[in-house]
Design an enzyme around this catalytic site. Structure first.
Site, short mmCIF file in Angstrom:
data_model
loop_
_atom_site.label_atom_id
_atom_site.label_comp_id
_atom_site.label_asym_id
_atom_site.label_seq_id
_atom_site.Cartn_x
_atom_site.Cartn_y
_atom_site.Cartn_z
N LYS A 14 6.01 4.69 -1.54
CA LYS A 14 7.39 5.97 -1.07
C LYS A 14 8.53 4.85 -1.36
O LYS A 14 8.74 4.47 0.24
CB LYS A 14 6.67 5.83 0.69
N ASP A 37 2.95 10.89 -1.14
CA ASP A 37 2.71 12.23 -0.47
C ASP A 37 2.67 13.19 -1.63
O ASP A 37 2.23 14.23 -1.54
CB ASP A 37 3.94 12.26 0.94
N ASP A 67 -9.75 9.08 0.05
CA ASP A 67 -10.31 10.12 0.46
C ASP A 67 -10.33 11.36 0.10
O ASP A 67 -11.08 11.97 -0.11
CB ASP A 67 -10.09 10.24 2.30
N ASP A 113 -6.15 4.44 1.01
CA ASP A 113 -7.14 5.21 2.45
C ASP A 113 -7.67 6.50 1.86
O ASP A 113 -8.43 6.81 2.37
CB ASP A 113 -6.92 4.23 3.27
#
Length: 370
Positions: free
Chosen positions: A194, A227, A255, A251
């Site tokens: 980011k 994002d 997923d 993390d």
């Protein structure tokens, strides 16, 4: 192999012991049918260690892990230990292993097997043929940065603090792992952070770019805000080959990528440290799925992620690519025959237990080794 290799098995909590028992069966099969021999020892981690030792990772267990050629871990955690203080929670045992063994590079492949295309929540054409490798930095960033904690304020309120911090060395070493992996795959790395709102992200982007220019010009490098990367993973996941990112974003993104394949029960992972002077890396291999306490002890757990983690162990710790290929091919064939555990069940498939899935995989291995 000139000498037996030492494996430490930490089955842990929840479904960990169930899936690791199937891994042990494959380890024994390798010993008998492939002359690939391991000295296997077992120990406790997480809640299991808390119940016996009062801590989620005993010092003696940590020393065994450091001395092992590789560590195989099942899962940690469960509601039994939810009310313990933060520093005593089972997950602290896993975090301590990663930190003390200096396992800074977490490899999480997301592969969609042809037989499971319909198990994904995305359209088949979006996920068919998917093969992504996410490389997550594992020992720095928000999960380990200082200061951290919950603090009382003078006005009676409280403040929770976690610090996102990275150094040049931490960024460059995990980026190098990603570039090296890309050289053996599709020669493409996407670095995700980011940088638009975080100084640590600016540093991350600058250092990855510098390393690319210095040593990996043959690999295509792109950058993507984390994002947007999450959005792109569910919009057009096959645009990615290798994604490298920090601890927190890794993390979450791994997923997301996991569910593209249809089930967390399908996904393995490897956590690697730096090679020593002999080329040996400290390494830990574990399924992504967690302890799943709601089905623990019911024989419903899918052992494939744990078995695929063992295949990664053969590939990355012992340079036994042919044997890793054999396990992965057996998994593909069993799934192709319509055998399923509950998490990947489909209309017309045969529902089996954890043990029966292990039986099917061993039968397929026997067939292929004949």
């Amino acid at each position: 192999m000139a000498a037996n290799k030492n494996l430490l098995v930490l089955a842990g909590d929840g479904i960990g012991p169930e899936v690791m028992s199937q891994v042990r069966r494959v380890v024994e099969w390798m010993d008998k049918r492939r002359a690939v021999r391991f000295d296997v020892t077992e120990d406790l981690v997480g809640g299991a260690a808390l119940d016996v030792h009062g801590v989620p990772l005993a010092e003696a267990t940590l020393e065994r892990a450091k001395a092992a050629d590789a560590v195989l871990l099942g899962a940690v955690g469960g509601p039994k230990w939810d009310d313990l203080p933060f520093e005593k929670k089972p997950e602290r045992g896993l975090l301590a292993l990663r930190k003390e063994m200096e396992l800074y590079a977490n490899l999480r492949p997301a592969i969609c097997f042809e037989a499971l295309v319909e198990a994904s929540t995305l359209k088949p054409e979006v996920v068919a043929g998917l093969d992504i490798m996410i490389v997550r930095e594992l020992t720095g960033g928000t999960y380990f940065g200082e200061p951290r904690g919950i603090f009382d304020l003078p006005n009676g309120e409280r403040k929770g603090v976690n610090t996102q911090v990275y150094t040049t060395h931490e960024i460059r070493r995990v980026a190098a792992v990603a570039f090296e992996l890309a050289r053996k795959r599709g020669h493409r790395v996407c670095s995700s952070e980011k940088a638009n709102v975080m100084e640590s992200g600016v540093l991350w982007r600058e250092e990855v770019t510098k390393l690319h220019g210095e040593a990996y010009g043959d690999v295509e490098l792109s950058h993507m805000y984390a994002d947007n990367c999450g959005m792109q993973l569910v919009r057009a996941p096959k645009q990615f080959d290798v994604i490298v990112t920090d601890n927190l974003f890794g993390d979450m993104l791994s997923d997301v990528a996991a569910m593209l394949t249809g089930s967390l029960g399908m996904l393995p992972s490897a956590s690697l440290g730096d090679p020593d002077e002999t080329g040996r890396r400290k390494a830990l291999y574990e399924p992504v799925h967690g302890s799943a306490p709601d089905i623990a002890g019911d024989g419903k757990a899918n052992p494939i992620a744990a078995l695929m983690s063992f295949a990664m162990c053969l590939r990355y710790s012992f340079d036994l690519g042919d044997d890793a290929d054999l396990i992965e091919a057996a998994v593909k064939a069993v799934l192709g025959s319509g055998i399923r555990t509950g998490d990947i069940m489909a209309t017309g498939a045969k529902l089996v237990s954890t043990q029966e899935m292990g039986d099917a995989l061993l039968a397929e291995l026997d067939k292929r080794a004949a």
